[in-house]
Structures are given as C-alpha cells and as structure tokens.
Design a protein around this motif. Structure first.
Motif, PDB file in Angstrom:
ATOM      1  N   HIS A  62      33.084  37.184  39.696  1.00  0.00           N
ATOM      2  CA  HIS A  62      33.391  37.346  38.273  1.00  0.00           C
ATOM      3  C   HIS A  62      32.126  37.654  37.503  1.00  0.00           C
ATOM      4  N   GLU A  63      32.244  38.548  36.523  1.00  0.00           N
ATOM      5  CA  GLU A  63      31.085  38.971  35.734  1.00  0.00           C
ATOM      6  C   GLU A  63      30.411  37.831  34.976  1.00  0.00           C
ATOM      7  N   SER A  64      31.147  36.784  34.675  1.00  0.00           N
ATOM      8  CA  SER A  64      30.559  35.653  33.957  1.00  0.00           C
ATOM      9  C   SER A  64      29.696  34.770  34.856  1.00  0.00           C
ATOM     10  N   PRO A  66      27.802  36.080  38.146  1.00  0.00           N
ATOM     11  CA  PRO A  66      27.536  37.032  39.231  1.00  0.00           C
ATOM     12  C   PRO A  66      26.714  36.469  40.391  1.00  0.00           C
TER      13      PRO A  66
END
Length: 109
Positions: A62-64, A66
C-alpha cells in the motif's frame, strides 16, 4: 461451501437484503447484496462477509506504507484485539491490514 482463513466453518453464498440489518464480520459495515455466511449463523455463529471482503488478498503493498507488505489479519494482533487505523482515526475490531514490523494498521476500506 467455501473456506475462508478468518472463520472455522465453511461459508456459503447468500443474498442479503438491506432490511436484514446485518454487519459484515470483516469490515464492520452494513451488509447487503452478494455475501458469504456461516451456515451455522442461525443458532451459533453470526458470521457474514461482503463478497469483496471474502475475496480480499492476504497480502498487499500500500502506498501509505511502502516499506513493507501488509498482511490481512482477521483481528488485530494486540491484547485488546482492537486497532486504530494509522492513516485515519477510525478504529476497528475485525479485518486489518497489518505490518508487524512497524505496528502499522490499515482498515480494509
């Protein structure tokens, strides 16, 4: 009947009506439409999952967060079995994407 990692009984597909006022055991949101249910729910288990919650991948990037992959757990790995999402202030007692290295928690929404 289909197995899901989060429940000890097999689950069966069902169609839930909004007026049934059920909550998904995965995301804790209102449940209606295509879902999976424990066939023992009438008298023992009150376990239901949105079809989308049933099909969630066991691990995501997830980008939150990485730095590490997040594993899908059926409940938080803490003594109180509750979590607060690291990204937003929402708390929960059910499915959570978790990084055990960083104690990072992300609700499934």
């Amino acid at each position: 009947m289909q197995k899901h990692f989060s429940h000890h009984h097999g689950l069966v597909p069902v169609d839930v009506k909004a007026e049934d006022e059920m909550l998904c055991s995965g995301c804790e949101l209102s449940l209606s439409g295509s879902a999976f249910a424990c066939p023992h729910s009438d008298y023992r288990c009150k376990f239901y999952l949105h079809e989308s919650c049933f099909r969630l991948p066991r691990e995501i990037q997830h980008e939150s967060h990485p730095e590490h992959p997040l594993k899908l757990l059926s409940f938080a790995p803490y003594d109180e079995s509750a979590f607060t999402c690291t990204v937003c202030p929402r708390s929960g007692n059910a499915f959570v994407h978790n990084c055990s290295i960083c104690q990072f928690d992300l609700h499934v929404e």
